[in-house]
Every structure is written in structure tokens, then in C-alpha cells.
Scaffold this motif. Structure first.
Motif, PDB file in Angstrom:
ATOM      1  N   GLY A 169      46.799   8.239 -13.517  1.00  0.00           N
ATOM      2  CA  GLY A 169      46.823   9.564 -13.607  1.00  0.00           C
ATOM      3  C   GLY A 169      46.797  10.049 -14.666  1.00  0.00           C
ATOM      4  N   GLY A 170      46.440   9.505 -15.853  1.00  0.00           N
ATOM      5  CA  GLY A 170      46.206   9.935 -17.304  1.00  0.00           C
ATOM      6  C   GLY A 170      47.143  10.524 -17.821  1.00  0.00           C
ATOM      7  N   PHE A 171      48.471  10.112 -17.642  1.00  0.00           N
ATOM      8  CA  PHE A 171      49.733  10.895 -18.080  1.00  0.00           C
ATOM      9  C   PHE A 171      49.809  10.067 -19.769  1.00  0.00           C
ATOM     10  CE2 PHE A 171      51.268   7.412 -15.868  1.00  0.00           C
ATOM     11  CZ  PHE A 171      52.245   6.673 -16.935  1.00  0.00           C
ATOM     12  N   GLU A 172      50.325  10.663 -20.647  1.00  0.00           N
ATOM     13  CA  GLU A 172      50.394   9.960 -22.045  1.00  0.00           C
ATOM     14  C   GLU A 172      51.964   9.880 -22.412  1.00  0.00           C
ATOM     15  OE1 GLU A 172      48.311  12.050 -25.009  1.00  0.00           O
ATOM     16  OE2 GLU A 172      48.328  10.306 -26.454  1.00  0.00           O
ATOM     17  N   VAL A 173      52.264   8.944 -22.933  1.00  0.00           N
ATOM     18  CA  VAL A 173      53.782   8.596 -23.365  1.00  0.00           C
ATOM     19  C   VAL A 173      53.430   8.557 -24.833  1.00  0.00           C
ATOM     20  CG1 VAL A 173      55.852   7.090 -23.571  1.00  0.00           C
ATOM     21  CG2 VAL A 173      54.178   7.269 -21.338  1.00  0.00           C
ATOM     22  N   ILE A 174      54.403   9.603 -25.598  1.00  0.00           N
ATOM     23  CA  ILE A 174      54.559   9.517 -27.102  1.00  0.00           C
ATOM     24  C   ILE A 174      55.700   8.609 -27.642  1.00  0.00           C
ATOM     25  CG2 ILE A 174      54.900  11.190 -29.074  1.00  0.00           C
ATOM     26  CD1 ILE A 174      52.130  11.477 -27.430  1.00  0.00           C
ATOM     27  N   SER A 175      55.281   7.830 -28.569  1.00  0.00           N
ATOM     28  CA  SER A 175      56.218   6.840 -28.986  1.00  0.00           C
ATOM     29  C   SER A 175      56.416   7.083 -30.558  1.00  0.00           C
ATOM     30  CB  SER A 175      55.771   5.364 -28.908  1.00  0.00           C
ATOM     31  OG  SER A 175      56.503   4.361 -29.278  1.00  0.00           O
ATOM     32  N   ASN A 176      57.719   7.296 -31.157  1.00  0.00           N
ATOM     33  CA  ASN A 176      58.103   7.441 -32.316  1.00  0.00           C
ATOM     34  C   ASN A 176      59.071   6.453 -32.638  1.00  0.00           C
ATOM     35  OD1 ASN A 176      57.048  10.017 -33.479  1.00  0.00           O
ATOM     36  ND2 ASN A 176      57.611  10.777 -31.382  1.00  0.00           N
ATOM     37  N   MET A 177      59.152   6.150 -34.080  1.00  0.00           N
ATOM     38  CA  MET A 177      59.978   5.044 -34.583  1.00  0.00           C
ATOM     39  C   MET A 177      61.547   5.572 -34.646  1.00  0.00           C
ATOM     40  SD  MET A 177      60.334   3.270 -38.279  1.00  0.00           S
ATOM     41  CE  MET A 177      61.120   4.621 -38.942  1.00  0.00           C
ATOM     42  N   LEU A 178      62.366   4.704 -34.037  1.00  0.00           N
ATOM     43  CA  LEU A 178      63.828   5.045 -33.892  1.00  0.00           C
ATOM     44  C   LEU A 178      64.553   5.149 -35.323  1.00  0.00           C
ATOM     45  CD1 LEU A 178      65.271   3.138 -30.850  1.00  0.00           C
ATOM     46  CD2 LEU A 178      64.909   5.706 -30.946  1.00  0.00           C
ATOM     47  N   SER A 179      65.509   5.727 -35.579  1.00  0.00           N
ATOM     48  CA  SER A 179      66.262   5.819 -36.667  1.00  0.00           C
ATOM     49  C   SER A 179      66.812   4.322 -37.138  1.00  0.00           C
ATOM     50  CB  SER A 179      67.255   6.825 -36.783  1.00  0.00           C
ATOM     51  OG  SER A 179      68.013   6.930 -35.891  1.00  0.00           O
ATOM     52  N   ASP A 180      67.262   3.924 -38.125  1.00  0.00           N
ATOM     53  CA  ASP A 180      68.014   2.520 -38.363  1.00  0.00           C
ATOM     54  C   ASP A 180      69.207   2.631 -37.578  1.00  0.00           C
ATOM     55  OD1 ASP A 180      65.821   2.336 -40.087  1.00  0.00           O
ATOM     56  OD2 ASP A 180      67.120   2.183 -41.845  1.00  0.00           O
ATOM     57  N   GLU A 181      69.962   3.859 -37.301  1.00  0.00           N
ATOM     58  CA  GLU A 181      71.232   3.998 -36.855  1.00  0.00           C
ATOM     59  C   GLU A 181      71.036   3.639 -35.212  1.00  0.00           C
ATOM     60  OE1 GLU A 181      70.169   6.103 -38.850  1.00  0.00           O
ATOM     61  OE2 GLU A 181      71.373   5.865 -40.569  1.00  0.00           O
ATOM     62  N   ASP A 182      70.025   4.478 -34.650  1.00  0.00           N
ATOM     63  CA  ASP A 182      69.668   4.007 -33.188  1.00  0.00           C
ATOM     64  C   ASP A 182      69.283   2.980 -32.756  1.00  0.00           C
ATOM     65  OD1 ASP A 182      70.591   6.799 -32.918  1.00  0.00           O
ATOM     66  OD2 ASP A 182      68.569   7.581 -32.977  1.00  0.00           O
ATOM     67  N   ALA A 183      68.430   2.216 -33.761  1.00  0.00           N
ATOM     68  CA  ALA A 183      67.892   1.038 -33.516  1.00  0.00           C
ATOM     69  C   ALA A 183      69.058  -0.161 -33.408  1.00  0.00           C
ATOM     70  CB  ALA A 183      66.682   0.442 -34.409  1.00  0.00           C
ATOM     71  N   LEU A 184      69.960   0.099 -34.492  1.00  0.00           N
ATOM     72  CA  LEU A 184      71.027  -1.128 -34.750  1.00  0.00           C
ATOM     73  C   LEU A 184      71.981  -0.933 -33.550  1.00  0.00           C
ATOM     74  CD1 LEU A 184      71.309  -0.945 -38.655  1.00  0.00           C
ATOM     75  CD2 LEU A 184      70.192  -2.737 -37.188  1.00  0.00           C
ATOM     76  N   SER A 185      72.153   0.269 -33.200  1.00  0.00           N
ATOM     77  CA  SER A 185      73.229   0.425 -32.143  1.00  0.00           C
ATOM     78  C   SER A 185      72.614   0.054 -30.610  1.00  0.00           C
ATOM     79  CB  SER A 185      73.547   1.901 -32.025  1.00  0.00           C
ATOM     80  OG  SER A 185      72.475   2.801 -31.442  1.00  0.00           O
ATOM     81  N   SER A 186      71.257  -0.090 -30.562  1.00  0.00           N
ATOM     82  CA  SER A 186      70.857  -0.683 -29.547  1.00  0.00           C
ATOM     83  C   SER A 186      70.661  -2.153 -29.580  1.00  0.00           C
ATOM     84  CB  SER A 186      69.620  -0.027 -29.016  1.00  0.00           C
ATOM     85  OG  SER A 186      68.664   0.142 -29.933  1.00  0.00           O
ATOM     86  N   GLY A 187      70.930  -2.769 -30.678  1.00  0.00           N
ATOM     87  CA  GLY A 187      70.725  -4.110 -30.815  1.00  0.00           C
ATOM     88  C   GLY A 187      69.208  -4.630 -31.524  1.00  0.00           C
ATOM     89  N   GLU A 188      68.523  -3.357 -31.732  1.00  0.00           N
ATOM     90  CA  GLU A 188      66.978  -3.766 -31.609  1.00  0.00           C
ATOM     91  C   GLU A 188      66.692  -3.965 -33.190  1.00  0.00           C
ATOM     92  OE1 GLU A 188      64.054  -2.015 -29.060  1.00  0.00           O
ATOM     93  OE2 GLU A 188      65.611  -0.905 -28.586  1.00  0.00           O
ATOM     94  N   PRO A 189      65.803  -4.426 -33.685  1.00  0.00           N
ATOM     95  CA  PRO A 189      65.308  -4.472 -35.194  1.00  0.00           C
ATOM     96  C   PRO A 189      65.095  -3.024 -35.842  1.00  0.00           C
ATOM     97  CG  PRO A 189      63.565  -5.680 -33.865  1.00  0.00           C
ATOM     98  CD  PRO A 189      64.634  -5.236 -32.818  1.00  0.00           C
ATOM     99  N   HIS A 190      65.335  -2.744 -36.708  1.00  0.00           N
ATOM    100  CA  HIS A 190      65.003  -1.116 -37.442  1.00  0.00           C
ATOM    101  C   HIS A 190      63.752  -1.341 -37.938  1.00  0.00           C
ATOM    102  CE1 HIS A 190      65.513  -2.446 -41.649  1.00  0.00           C
ATOM    103  NE2 HIS A 190      66.549  -3.333 -41.068  1.00  0.00           N
ATOM    104  N   GLN A 191      62.933  -0.323 -37.860  1.00  0.00           N
ATOM    105  CA  GLN A 191      61.563   0.029 -38.100  1.00  0.00           C
ATOM    106  C   GLN A 191      60.578  -0.689 -37.144  1.00  0.00           C
ATOM    107  OE1 GLN A 191      61.245  -0.883 -42.419  1.00  0.00           O
ATOM    108  NE2 GLN A 191      62.167   1.044 -43.169  1.00  0.00           N
ATOM    109  N   LEU A 192      61.116  -1.301 -36.090  1.00  0.00           N
ATOM    110  CA  LEU A 192      60.243  -1.795 -35.153  1.00  0.00           C
ATOM    111  C   LEU A 192      60.487  -1.325 -33.810  1.00  0.00           C
ATOM    112  CD1 LEU A 192      59.977  -5.508 -35.965  1.00  0.00           C
ATOM    113  CD2 LEU A 192      58.264  -3.963 -36.486  1.00  0.00           C
ATOM    114  N   ALA A 193      61.862  -0.808 -33.534  1.00  0.00           N
ATOM    115  CA  ALA A 193      62.158  -0.256 -32.298  1.00  0.00           C
ATOM    116  C   ALA A 193      61.568   1.286 -32.101  1.00  0.00           C
ATOM    117  CB  ALA A 193      63.809  -0.141 -32.178  1.00  0.00           C
ATOM    118  N   VAL A 194      61.320   1.740 -31.102  1.00  0.00           N
ATOM    119  CA  VAL A 194      60.895   3.042 -30.776  1.00  0.00           C
ATOM    120  C   VAL A 194      61.692   3.728 -29.580  1.00  0.00           C
ATOM    121  CG1 VAL A 194      58.752   2.364 -31.535  1.00  0.00           C
ATOM    122  CG2 VAL A 194      59.003   2.010 -29.048  1.00  0.00           C
ATOM    123  N   ASP A 195      61.452   4.904 -29.601  1.00  0.00           N
ATOM    124  CA  ASP A 195      61.931   5.750 -28.296  1.00  0.00           C
ATOM    125  C   ASP A 195      61.345   5.695 -26.943  1.00  0.00           C
ATOM    126  OD1 ASP A 195      59.690   7.141 -28.925  1.00  0.00           O
ATOM    127  OD2 ASP A 195      60.518   9.074 -29.448  1.00  0.00           O
TER     128      ASP A 195
END
Length: 351
Positions: A196-222
Motif C-alpha cells: 500500500g506504500g505506507f511509510e513508518v518513521i523510526s527515531n532513536m529512543l532516549s536512554d531512559e526509554d530504552a533502558l526501561s524497556s530492557g533494550e540497548p540504548h542508542q540502538l533501540a527505536v520507537d
């Protein structure tokens, strides 16, 4: 009262009665047709709503327990942290085998051999040991050996190298799923061309949000790039502003995203999970803040995600639009007998 007046009165009464009948029947017919049209639209809407509800099941993203491809920490394994990440594609396994079984042994043997020669020359031909230097300037056997052996070594390396190069740039099949990775300053956009041609925009999560979700910071995205497992994928890269590079080390995948040009390469992931990567081309001040997160899901779950994003599935049957309600038939005119009209005209002429 003469005959003409009687005829005219009869004609007027018939016309008035015909108009009254038309006035009384027309609203009833129109109301019935309008009611049928409304009921048809409501029925179509109910069916469409049921289809959408059935076609878009609930979707939940993977948690941190499904992380598969990421850098290895030195605290976990010092040796593993100094080499390539564990590979999860066929090309990655082949490349890692070539590195571990061919390149590293050859490099190690050559380095030790050269080091041994150097130490032997230093010890054997130092000035105190040989006050008179040798005058030898030519040795045919040595020249043949140091020419033939390097050629053999290069041939041993060339065969798997060319094989890996050909496998890395193998053209995707025609039915491969096309996903376009657009590099922006400084984030990624994933355009699902075949859905369908839709686009998903991906930005890096903040260190706090990444760590709270258990993901590595500066690698996790929204918003991750969701792909199906076991399906050939045609990854197309494009730079919207400057040169970027789409790279995921654990999948042995790297390709430049250049403005004004579309590059493409095939990717196939055979294991569900989350795989991390980064932009690998210096693209500006926030180059280090353009992580890539790929979430590989089974085909059925991928299709559920596509529908949750408002996309479409290839080969899906398009909804047939409801037929418009038939226009009401024109009202029939009341026919006046020709004899009465003639008699009325004759009476008018006589009067």
C-alpha cells in the motif's frame, strides 16, 4: 351552461385528479427507494466493518527477550567482542566461515613466517657475526618460490571471495517483497511499497526509554522495521538529503543510501527476533544517532502488523463498490382522450 363549459370543467377536474394522484404516490415511492438505499448502505458498511475487524487482528511487538542480533559486550565475552557479531543469514554464515577458516589462518601463518625470517636474519647476518657481507645478488630458486607461493595463496583466497561477492549481490526474485529504506537527517523511514506504500518513521529512543524497556540504548527505536521470516526481501535504499548507509552487522547487510539513486539488495531472515544496526556513512552532526532495528516475524504476524498500519496485502481481493440505487422512473403523464379534447375545442370555437 353550454356544452363547451361542461367539457372544459370535465377536463379541469381530470387534470386536477391526475395531479393529486401523482402528488400522493410520488413521495411514497421516493421514500421507499430512499429507505432501500439507506438499508443497502448500512448493510455494506456492516459487512465492510466486519471484514476490517477480521482483517486487522491485534498486534504486539517483541520484547527485549527476543533480541537476537546485537554487539557482544566485553563483559560477557572478551574474544567475541573483538570479532564479528554472530551471523543469522546464509551469507553471513559463509562470510564468517571464510574469515575464521581461511583468512585468519593464512594471515597468521604469513605473519609468523615473516617474523621468523626477520629474527633469523637479525641473528644470523648481524655485523658482529658476518663482518664481510655476502656478494650474492641472484638466486633463481628463491625467486621462483617467492613468486609461485603468493600466487597460490591468492588463488586460495580468491575462490571463496568471489563466491561471497556474487552471493551478496544476487538479484532478488520477481516475487520478492519490496521495502524501501529512506535515510533522512537524522532518522530512517521504511516505505512498504508492496503493502500500500505506507511509510513508518523510526527515531532513536532516549536512554531512559530504552533502558526501561530492557533494550540497548542508542540502538533501540520507537518504530522498528517489521519484516517477514523466510521470505526474500528486496531492500531498496535511498538518501533523501545526503549519503547514508543502511547496515545491520548480524545480518551481513550493508548498502549505501544515495540521493537521486536507488540501490537494492536481497535480504532473507530465517529466525524471528530483533536485529540492530546503524547508519554506516558519516552523514552529519547526528550520524551516531541513526540506529536501525529490524523485527522479523512469521508471515501471518507480519500480515497482521501490515493491516494494523492500514496497509494492504498483495493479492488481496479489492472490495466491490455497492451499486448505486436505481433512479426513480419518470412519472407517467395522464393521457386525455382525443375525442374529449376535440369536443372541447369545438365547443370553445362555437362560443
Amino acid at each position: 351552461m353550454n356544452f363547451g363549459e361542461i367539457a372544459r370543467k370535465r377536463l379541469h377536474i381530470m387534470v386536477i385528479m391526475a395531479a393529486a394522484v401523482s402528488f400522493l404516490t410520488a413521495p411514497v415511492t421516493g421514500f421507499a427507494q430512499e429507505t432501500e438505499a439507506v438499508e443497502a448502505v448500512a448493510a455494506d458498511a456492516a459487512v465492510e466493518g466486519a471484514v476490517v475487524a477480521d482483517a486487522a487482528p491485534a498486534f504486539e511487538h517483541y520484547g527485549a527477550d527476543m533480541i537476537v542480533g546485537q554487539p557482544v559486550s566485553a563483559n560477557e565475552d572478551m574474544l567475541a567482542s573483538m570479532t564479528f557479531q554472530p551471523q543469522h543469514t546464509a551469507n553471513g554464515d559463509y562470510a564468517l566461515w571464510m574469515h575464521d577458516a581461511i583468512l585468519m589462518p593464512v594471515i597468521t601463518v604469513i605473519s609468523l613466517f615473516v617474523l621468523g625470517l626477520l629474527l633469523w636474519v637479525v641473528a644470523r647476518y648481524r655485523r658482529s657475526r658476518n663482518p664481510v657481507a655476502s656478494k650474492t645478488s641472484h638466486n633463481t630458486l628463491i625467486e621462483i618460490i617467492w613468486t609461485v607461493i603468493p600466487v597460490i595463496i591468492l588463488l586460495v583466497i580468491a575462490v571463496p571471495s568471489i563466491t561471497l561477492l556474487a552471493r551478496q549481490y544476487q538479484s532478488p526474485p520477481e516475487d520478492a517483497l519490496t521495502i524501501k529504506a529512506n535515510g533522512y537527517q537524522w532518522y530512517w523511514g521504511y516505505e512498504y511499497v508492496d503493502n500500500g506504500g505506507f511509510e513508518v518513521i523510526s527515531n532513536m529512543l532516549s536512554d531512559e526509554d530504552a533502558l526501561s524497556s530492557g533494550e540497548p540504548h542508542q540502538l533501540a527505536v520507537d518504530n522498528r522495521m517489521v519484516v517477514p521470516v523466510g521470505v526474500p526481501i528486496r531492500i531498496q535504499t535511498f538518501g533523501k538529503d545526503v549519503i547514508h548507509a543502511f547496515g545491520v552487522p548480524s545480518l551481513w547487510f550493508k548498502m549505501d543510501a544515495v540521493p537521486g539513486r536507488i540501490n537494492e539488495k536481497m535480504l532473507q531472515i530465517d529466525e524471528p527476533g530483533i536485529y540492530y544496526g546503524q547508519c554506516m556513512e558519516l552523514c552529519g552532526a547526528r550520524h551516531g544517532y541513526m540506529p536501525i532495528a529490524i523485527e522479523a516475524r512469521p508471515v501471518a504476524e507480519y500480515e497482521a502488523w501490515v493491516l494494523s498500519q492500514g496497509g494492504t496485502l498483495p493479492g488481496a481481493v479489492a472490495a466491490v463498490p455497492a451499486e448505486p440505487a436505481a433512479a426513480p422512473a419518470p412519472e407517467a403523464e395522464v393521457a386525455v382522450p382525443a375525442e374529449e379534447i376535440a369536443a372541447a375545442d369545438a365547443a370553445q370555437a362555437q362560443s
